[in-house]
Design a protein around this motif. Structure first.
Motif, PDB file in Angstrom:
ATOM      1  N   MET A 254      -8.386 -21.783 -36.395  1.00 47.92           N
ATOM      2  CA  MET A 254      -7.171 -21.511 -37.160  1.00 47.92           C
ATOM      3  C   MET A 254      -6.765 -20.042 -37.159  1.00 47.92           C
ATOM      4  SD  MET A 254      -8.448 -24.501 -38.271  1.00 47.92           S
ATOM      5  CE  MET A 254      -9.576 -24.270 -39.641  1.00 47.92           C
ATOM      6  N   SER A 255      -7.687 -19.166 -36.752  1.00 43.10           N
ATOM      7  CA  SER A 255      -7.330 -17.758 -36.654  1.00 43.10           C
ATOM      8  C   SER A 255      -6.238 -17.545 -35.609  1.00 43.10           C
ATOM      9  CB  SER A 255      -8.560 -16.917 -36.315  1.00 43.10           C
ATOM     10  OG  SER A 255      -8.255 -15.546 -36.347  1.00 43.10           O
ATOM     11  N   ILE A 256      -6.225 -18.392 -34.593  1.00 44.28           N
ATOM     12  CA  ILE A 256      -5.153 -18.331 -33.589  1.00 44.28           C
ATOM     13  C   ILE A 256      -3.804 -18.574 -34.256  1.00 44.28           C
ATOM     14  CG2 ILE A 256      -4.187 -19.493 -31.558  1.00 44.28           C
ATOM     15  CD1 ILE A 256      -7.067 -20.016 -30.636  1.00 44.28           C
ATOM     16  N   PHE A 257      -3.735 -19.609 -35.088  1.00 40.27           N
ATOM     17  CA  PHE A 257      -2.494 -19.901 -35.804  1.00 40.27           C
ATOM     18  C   PHE A 257      -2.053 -18.706 -36.648  1.00 40.27           C
ATOM     19  CE2 PHE A 257      -3.493 -24.764 -36.258  1.00 40.27           C
ATOM     20  CZ  PHE A 257      -3.337 -24.915 -34.894  1.00 40.27           C
ATOM     21  N   LYS A 258      -3.004 -18.119 -37.354  1.00 40.62           N
ATOM     22  CA  LYS A 258      -2.670 -17.029 -38.272  1.00 40.62           C
ATOM     23  C   LYS A 258      -2.156 -15.798 -37.531  1.00 40.62           C
ATOM     24  CE  LYS A 258      -5.804 -18.592 -41.914  1.00 40.62           C
ATOM     25  NZ  LYS A 258      -6.823 -18.221 -42.918  1.00 40.62           N
ATOM     26  N   HIS A 259      -2.764 -15.493 -36.385  1.00 42.13           N
ATOM     27  CA  HIS A 259      -2.313 -14.331 -35.630  1.00 42.13           C
ATOM     28  C   HIS A 259      -0.928 -14.570 -35.029  1.00 42.13           C
ATOM     29  CE1 HIS A 259      -5.620 -11.513 -35.906  1.00 42.13           C
ATOM     30  NE2 HIS A 259      -6.474 -12.518 -35.747  1.00 42.13           N
ATOM     31  N   HIS A 270      -6.184 -13.576 -43.210  1.00 40.75           N
ATOM     32  CA  HIS A 270      -7.522 -13.650 -42.637  1.00 40.75           C
ATOM     33  C   HIS A 270      -8.111 -15.045 -42.816  1.00 40.75           C
ATOM     34  CE1 HIS A 270      -7.868  -9.262 -42.051  1.00 40.75           C
ATOM     35  NE2 HIS A 270      -7.122  -9.191 -43.137  1.00 40.75           N
ATOM     36  N   MET A 271      -9.233 -15.280 -42.131  1.00 38.14           N
ATOM     37  CA  MET A 271      -9.998 -16.504 -42.297  1.00 38.14           C
ATOM     38  C   MET A 271     -10.912 -16.368 -43.515  1.00 38.14           C
ATOM     39  SD  MET A 271      -8.917 -18.431 -39.869  1.00 38.14           S
ATOM     40  CE  MET A 271     -10.115 -19.757 -39.736  1.00 38.14           C
ATOM     41  N   LYS A 272     -11.326 -17.518 -44.030  1.00 36.92           N
ATOM     42  CA  LYS A 272     -12.264 -17.542 -45.154  1.00 36.92           C
ATOM     43  C   LYS A 272     -13.678 -17.658 -44.578  1.00 36.92           C
ATOM     44  CE  LYS A 272     -12.767 -18.469 -49.770  1.00 36.92           C
ATOM     45  NZ  LYS A 272     -12.283 -17.627 -50.866  1.00 36.92           N
ATOM     46  N   LYS A 273     -14.535 -16.714 -44.890  1.00 29.50           N
ATOM     47  CA  LYS A 273     -15.894 -16.739 -44.362  1.00 29.50           C
ATOM     48  C   LYS A 273     -16.641 -17.979 -44.844  1.00 29.50           C
ATOM     49  CE  LYS A 273     -16.252 -11.798 -43.605  1.00 29.50           C
ATOM     50  NZ  LYS A 273     -16.925 -10.532 -43.931  1.00 29.50           N
ATOM     51  N   PRO A 274     -17.457 -18.562 -43.958  1.00 29.08           N
ATOM     52  CA  PRO A 274     -18.073 -17.961 -42.764  1.00 29.08           C
ATOM     53  C   PRO A 274     -17.209 -17.976 -41.505  1.00 29.08           C
ATOM     54  CG  PRO A 274     -18.919 -20.164 -43.043  1.00 29.08           C
ATOM     55  CD  PRO A 274     -18.042 -19.893 -44.235  1.00 29.08           C
ATOM     56  N   LEU A 275     -15.979 -18.532 -41.562  1.00 34.80           N
ATOM     57  CA  LEU A 275     -15.098 -18.471 -40.395  1.00 34.80           C
ATOM     58  C   LEU A 275     -14.654 -17.028 -40.181  1.00 34.80           C
ATOM     59  CD1 LEU A 275     -12.925 -21.671 -40.975  1.00 34.80           C
ATOM     60  CD2 LEU A 275     -15.089 -21.438 -39.742  1.00 34.80           C
ATOM     61  N   LEU A 276     -14.448 -16.654 -38.918  1.00 34.65           N
ATOM     62  CA  LEU A 276     -14.135 -15.271 -38.583  1.00 34.65           C
ATOM     63  C   LEU A 276     -12.761 -15.148 -37.936  1.00 34.65           C
ATOM     64  CD1 LEU A 276     -17.545 -14.141 -37.018  1.00 34.65           C
ATOM     65  CD2 LEU A 276     -16.734 -13.731 -39.360  1.00 34.65           C
ATOM     66  N   ASP A 277     -12.155 -13.975 -38.114  1.00 39.38           N
ATOM     67  CA  ASP A 277     -10.918 -13.649 -37.417  1.00 39.38           C
ATOM     68  C   ASP A 277     -11.217 -13.426 -35.933  1.00 39.38           C
ATOM     69  OD1 ASP A 277      -9.668 -13.624 -39.898  1.00 39.38           O
ATOM     70  OD2 ASP A 277      -9.883 -11.452 -40.134  1.00 39.38           O
ATOM     71  N   LEU A 278     -10.175 -13.502 -35.119  1.00 42.30           N
ATOM     72  CA  LEU A 278     -10.324 -13.145 -33.715  1.00 42.30           C
ATOM     73  C   LEU A 278     -10.684 -11.673 -33.586  1.00 42.30           C
ATOM     74  CD1 LEU A 278      -7.194 -14.873 -32.103  1.00 42.30           C
ATOM     75  CD2 LEU A 278      -9.511 -15.795 -32.315  1.00 42.30           C
ATOM     76  N   THR A 279     -11.363 -11.327 -32.512  1.00 40.00           N
ATOM     77  CA  THR A 279     -11.650  -9.922 -32.243  1.00 40.00           C
ATOM     78  C   THR A 279     -10.373  -9.225 -31.774  1.00 40.00           C
ATOM     79  OG1 THR A 279     -12.178 -10.301 -29.912  1.00 40.00           O
ATOM     80  CG2 THR A 279     -13.985 -10.548 -31.514  1.00 40.00           C
ATOM     81  N   LYS A 280     -10.398  -7.911 -31.747  1.00 33.84           N
ATOM     82  CA  LYS A 280      -9.247  -7.137 -31.286  1.00 33.84           C
ATOM     83  C   LYS A 280      -8.874  -7.524 -29.861  1.00 33.84           C
ATOM     84  CE  LYS A 280      -7.613  -2.399 -30.565  1.00 33.84           C
ATOM     85  NZ  LYS A 280      -7.966  -0.943 -30.659  1.00 33.84           N
ATOM     86  N   GLU A 281      -9.882  -7.697 -29.018  1.00 29.06           N
ATOM     87  CA  GLU A 281      -9.641  -8.066 -27.618  1.00 29.06           C
ATOM     88  C   GLU A 281      -9.027  -9.460 -27.521  1.00 29.06           C
ATOM     89  OE1 GLU A 281     -12.355  -4.841 -27.984  1.00 29.06           O
ATOM     90  OE2 GLU A 281     -12.524  -6.867 -28.830  1.00 29.06           O
ATOM     91  N   GLN A 282      -9.497 -10.375 -28.342  1.00 35.90           N
ATOM     92  CA  GLN A 282      -8.940 -11.734 -28.347  1.00 35.90           C
ATOM     93  C   GLN A 282      -7.493 -11.742 -28.824  1.00 35.90           C
ATOM     94  OE1 GLN A 282     -12.050 -13.481 -30.824  1.00 35.90           O
ATOM     95  NE2 GLN A 282     -12.738 -14.756 -29.112  1.00 35.90           N
ATOM     96  N   VAL A 283      -7.189 -10.919 -29.805  1.00 31.24           N
ATOM     97  CA  VAL A 283      -5.814 -10.832 -30.309  1.00 31.24           C
ATOM     98  C   VAL A 283      -4.882 -10.306 -29.223  1.00 31.24           C
ATOM     99  CG1 VAL A 283      -4.281  -9.697 -31.967  1.00 31.24           C
ATOM    100  CG2 VAL A 283      -6.510 -10.553 -32.705  1.00 31.24           C
ATOM    101  N   GLU A 284      -5.330  -9.293 -28.506  1.00 32.84           N
ATOM    102  CA  GLU A 284      -4.510  -8.707 -27.437  1.00 32.84           C
ATOM    103  C   GLU A 284      -4.246  -9.740 -26.337  1.00 32.84           C
ATOM    104  OE1 GLU A 284      -6.709  -5.270 -26.242  1.00 32.84           O
ATOM    105  OE2 GLU A 284      -6.065  -4.053 -27.974  1.00 32.84           O
TER     106      GLU A 284
END
Length: 295
Positions: A254-259, A270-284
């Motif tokens: 779901m971080s893809i959707f949010k970005h 942001h995501m709710k932990k333990p889920l993580l946001d995408l990394t900077k490289e993944q976002v780019e």
């Protein structure tokens, strides 16, 4: 009783960097989706990270969406929780705040037999009024438990306000079986975004789609053209919707959707932990991948 239909967007829940619900960002998302023409809003489901939120957080999300939508679109609140007591609390709350109905996922993780499944939906549906609609939510690949068409028929017969099912496994045979429940009067909405048009053609009322959150336009176009009877245009729109769904990994992260929402001017959060946001490289990389689709 209002039924779910058309493009039913399974909303993400935007969180702050410290894990609180970002109410302002949620309001932005409601406005964005309504402005793009979706038919219904469906917060606090799988896409909304339901099991990672407290009852109070889920109440806040439900209240915010219902208030901001202000009757402009149908709003169903997903209320299924790990504990039946919490499901009942959230079901009552959804009716109290003026939602149009609720979705209730099957019991999860622990194996539940047919008898327990029927009793569960009897218990939950009985705490709201007989005029307040309930959709069963079947997603066996995540919840572990499934509901056979025969058991669904029993649930429908014993729970007068259970009027439909949100079926989120890509099985067209089961979809067709659900469409025969209650002599064909049972409402069925499909959760496989990439099969929206085939589901409509089979008789489904719509799709509950997480992928329609970041990119509602293609899904709205599928429904518009299908209702207009232009199958060629509907297929073209579905091709685009399918490409988008695959690009977004069908909601696996779901971080893809949010970005993507953030790319489009809506604070995704942001995501709710333990889920993580995408990394900077993944976002780019994601921004490069979706650039052709951005406004």
């Amino acid at each position: 009783m209002k039924k779910l239909y058309g493009v039913i967007t399974a909303m993400t829940t935007p969180f702050t960097s410290t894990g609180e619900v970002d109410k302002e960002a949620l309001e932005q998302q409601v406005e964005f989706l309504i402005s793009k023409g979706v038919n219904c809003l469906y917060p606090t489901g799988t896409t909304g990270e339901m099991y990672l939120m407290s009852v109070e957080e889920r109440k806040l999300v439900a209240e915010t969406v219902v208030k901001k939508a202000a009757g402009r679109v149908t709003v169903y609140i997903h209320v299924g929780a790990m504990a039946q007591e919490d499901t009942i609390i959230l079901a009552k709350h959804a009716e109290e705040i003026g939602a149009d109905g609720i979705g209730v996922v099957t019991p999860s993780y622990f194996t539940v037999d047919d008898r327990a499944m029927v009793e569960y939906y009897r218990a939950v549906s009985s705490v709201v009024s007989k005029e307040f609609p309930v959709y069963v939510y079947v997603i066996p690949q995540l919840a572990h438990n499934d509901i056979t068409p025969e058991t669904m028929e029993i649930i429908c017969n014993e729970c007068i306000n259970v009027i439909g099912v949100k079926y989120s496994y890509p099985d067209m045979t089961r979809l067709l079986q659900y469409l025969r429940v209650n002599d064909g009067e049972f409402s069925v909405v499909f959760g496989a975004d990439h099969m929206f048009l085939p589901a409509l053609a089979a008789g489904a009322d719509g799709t509950v789609s997480g992928c329609s959150g970041p990119f509602p336009e293609a899904f709205v176009e599928v429904y518009k053209q299908f209702k207009a009877g232009d199958m060629q245009a509907a297929k073209k729109a579905q091709d685009k919707a399918t490409s988008l769904a695959w690009l977004m990994k069908g909601g696996a992260d779901m971080s893809i959707f949010k970005h993507i929402l953030t790319f489009r001017g809506v604070r995704g959060g942001h995501m709710k932990k333990p889920l993580l946001d995408l990394t900077k490289e993944q976002v780019e990389q994601l921004k490069k991948d979706v650039e052709v689709y951005l406004d």
